[in-house]
Enzyme design. Structure first.
Site, PDB file in Angstrom:
ATOM      1  CE  LYS A 166       5.166   6.944   4.052  1.00 41.46           C
ATOM      2  NZ  LYS A 166       4.229   7.991   4.476  1.00 41.46           N
ATOM      3  CG  HIS A 169      -1.014   0.286   8.062  1.00 43.38           C
ATOM      4  ND1 HIS A 169      -2.230   0.457   8.665  1.00 43.38           N
ATOM      5  CD2 HIS A 169      -0.540   1.514   7.768  1.00 43.38           C
ATOM      6  CE1 HIS A 169      -2.493   1.747   8.747  1.00 43.38           C
ATOM      7  NE2 HIS A 169      -1.489   2.414   8.204  1.00 43.38           N
ATOM      8  CG  HIS A 172      -4.359   1.423   5.085  1.00 43.07           C
ATOM      9  ND1 HIS A 172      -2.987   1.367   5.129  1.00 43.07           N
ATOM     10  CD2 HIS A 172      -4.687   2.719   5.278  1.00 43.07           C
ATOM     11  CE1 HIS A 172      -2.513   2.596   5.315  1.00 43.07           C
ATOM     12  NE2 HIS A 172      -3.521   3.433   5.419  1.00 43.07           N
TER      13      HIS A 172
END
Ligand code: ARG
Length: 649
Positions: A166, A169, A172
């Site tokens: 994933k 983003h 994070h």
């Protein structure tokens, strides 16, 4: 012990016989502790009030115009009608002191100014002697500050924690920056810190990913760019799965219609069944089931994805000066631990069955906490279930005294639920040892603009931008040895400083132009300030080579620093150890950053008034000592934030 000795002899020359100290103060490490203790001692004598009350009433001022220490008369907790008069009495009764210049009263506030000469001679050598550890107070993490042999307290900082396949983003990114800072901070405070990355690496989506890799994966791409490639595969297979889902819905509807009209729907039913049995979703479910059952082929493929991703992450984290002690993750949480947690929750009547699932009703503690599902109908675990079990596993493994989860404020509820459930299970101390350090969102960092998706892309884009900015000053650019590397470091500083500027909980807008500017309070500006101080030393040593062999801490006569700008700079330097302690309380990077900007502002006001080249030898040494101490302090603060100070740019 050595530092106390030097301090004692230094104070003796000023007529102070011993180093004054209140409990839990560190006068040898922190000039403000020394001054507070000294002033508290004098005040206690002159007012007759216990120094235990006086000491905490003495506060470092925020503005240098208000002196160095201030004390609200009311803080002395005396029954006095007129606090203004009380303040005046205190000031009038304050004795002569070799350390205090003057005492001024403003309303009911008593303000103390430090004498500049003892201050400069105490602080600058102290900074130079402590060097790379100036300001760090490694007593904070000791189990017993009076007996280091009892060891250090143990802390886990869990941060970054991206999900495999994933995007990485903004949440994070912030977790990485703030978590890295907290880990450095507690390290420097003497805690035994374990840096933990809790990967999102478990769940049916890894079944989906494996199915997808079979169809779209490339071994070559996987090895070259595991994170990006797995993400691409995931996007493709997710699209297929979504289409299938839509198709199923459509088929169901048509079948219903046909049946209503009493027509034959068997063809469509067969089609529907085919997808239900062999579609991505079902295949993924079966695949994940094999994983949960420990089937080695399925696990092997998944493990490879995970290992390659971690390997790649490690490289990116290294760019940010971050390394982890433990790459854990949701996959690492053992079934036994979850079963055990389930048993405890059942026995303590924390959990209940609701519509086939197991839930915990937290509304009895607080409405806001709601009801949390801890086991799905089909018996599988959830994100929360794994977090509950992980706490005990981590405690078994590390026996931590404190654990910090650095996670976006979107997960406030999740963590509040987690902590409350632990408490309800009877793990009160464990729950109390856990805390959530949260933060707001980053705005304007959409994937569409191409600015964000993976950490590497973000860093690359900013580094390129920084490289451009550097090139705009051709003369300087040519002197930088490794411009690419420097641009990378500057870019990272730009991103980090922008992130750490405000309070954590505030949202901010990702603004590439703003953050990469050399002007204003930016990362490049801090780096510039550091590089400029390095260049001062370089220039002096080039002009007067013998300077390199002089121990400035002992040889420089700091009474020669008499300019108000120089004294203000020293006052800033003196504050750093106190700022450090305060940062442990706020857990806010902005506490350090705001200070560093004050320090750099004091520096830029000094350069014109305290030139080095061309001044007398003794003056030159004193000023060089001051700038060297400033460079060291700036460097220490930057390192706590996780920045890599550059020497040229
Ligand atoms: N992987 C999660 C996410 O991306 C963050 C994990 C936070 N830590 C935790 N112990 N729940 O949302």
């Amino acid at each position: 012990a050595k530092a106390v000795e030097t301090l004692t002899s230094k104070l003796q020359t000023l007529g102070i016989n011993e180093v004054p100290a209140e409990p839990n103060t560190y006068p040898a490490l922190n000039p403000f502790d020394l001054y507070r203790s000294h002033v508290a001692g004098l005040l206690s004598k002159s007012t007759g009030i216990d120094s235990k009350i006086v000491y905490p009433a003495l506060q470092r001022t925020v503005k240098t115009e208000h002196g160095d220490l201030q004390m609200a008369a009311a803080a002395l907790r005396q029954k006095r009608k007129d606090m203004k008069e009380f303040a005046k009495e205190i000031a009038d009764g304050f004795p002569e002191s070799p350390l205090i210049e003057k005492v001024v009263v403003m309303d009911a506030l008593v303000m103390f100014w430090f004498k500049s000469q003892p201050l400069t001679s105490l602080v600058v050598p102290a900074v130079l002697k402590a060097g790379a550890s100036y300001g760090f107070n490694n007593f904070q993490g000791l189990r017993d500050p009076s007996d280091p042999s009892k060891g250090r307290k143990k802390m886990i900082v869990e941060f970054s924690s991206p999900n495999i396949a994933k995007p990485f983003h903004a949440g994070h990114l912030r977790s990485t920056i703030i978590g890295g800072f907290l880990a450095n901070l507690y390290d420097a405070a003497g805690w035994d810190v374990t840096r933990m990355n809790y990967l999102g690496d478990w769940g049916k989506q890894y079944g989906v990913l494996a199915i997808g890799f079979d169809l779209y994966g490339s071994e070559e791409e996987l090895v070259k760019n595991p994170i990006g490639h797995l993400y691409d595969v995931y996007v493709k297979i997710s699209a297929v799965s979504r289409e299938e889902g839509d198709k199923m819905k459509e088929l169901k509807q048509k079948i219903e219609e046909l049946k209503k009209e009493d027509k034959d729907a068997s063809e469509l039913e067969k089609e529907l069944q085919e997808i239900a049995d062999n579609g991505v979703d079902e295949k993924a479910r079966k695949y994940f089931k094999r994983m949960t059952e420990g089937e080695s082929v399925a696990l092997g493929i998944w493990r490879r994805f995970r290992d390659l991703s971690i390997e790649k992450y490690k490289k990116t984290y290294a760019r940010l000066n971050i390394r982890y002690d433990d790459y854990s993750g949701e996959s690492q949480v053992k079934d036994e631990s979850m079963d055990h947690a389930a048993k405890v929750m059942e026995e303590k009547k924390v959990s209940e069955i609701s519509e086939g699932a197991i839930i915990v009703d937290l509304t009895k503690y607080s409405k806001k906490l709601g009801k949390a599902v801890v086991r799905k109908k089909d018996g599988t675990s959830l994100y929360l279930t794994r977090d509950i079990a992980a706490v005990s596993e981590r405690f078994e493994k590390y026996k931590f005294d404190k654990m910090i989860y650095v996670v976006a404020s979107q997960q406030d509820l999740h963590l509040a639920q987690l902590f409350k459930i632990l408490e309800a299970m009877g793990y009160k101390e464990l729950a109390a040892a856990c805390s959530h350090v949260n933060f707001g969102m980053v705005l304007g960092m959409s994937t569409r603009k191409g600015t964000a998706k993976f950490l590497d892309d973000i860093l690359e884009t900013v580094a390129e931008k920084m490289h451009e900015v550097m090139k705009s000053n051709q003369a300087k650019y040519e002197q930088v040895a490794d411009p690419e590397k420097t641009a990378d470091v500057l870019g990272i500083s730009a991103v980090m400083v922008q992130d750490m500027k405000g309070k954590r909980i505030n949202n901010y807008t990702f603004d590439m132009d703003r953050m990469t500017s050399f002007e204003g309070d930016t990362g490049p500006y801090l780096q510039y300030a550091h590089a400029r101080l390095c260049s001062i030393t370089r220039k002096v040593t080039a002009a007067v080579p013998e300077v390199a062999n002089i121990d400035l801490a002992t040889a420089a006569d700091l009474t020669l620093i008499t300019e108000p700008q120089g004294i203000d700079l020293v006052r800033q330097l003196a504050a750093w150890p106190d700022i450090f302690i305060n940062t442990l309380k706020t857990q806010e990077p902005t506490t350090v950053l705001t200070y560093l900007f004050k320090l750099t502002h004091a520096l830029s006001s000094s350069y014109d008034h305290l030139q080095i080249l061309g001044s007398e030898r003794e003056t030159m040494l004193a000023r060089l000592a001051l700038y060297t101490a400033a460079r060291q302090t700036l460097n220490n603060g930057m390192r706590i934030l996780g920045l890599s100070p550059v020497e040229r740019m």
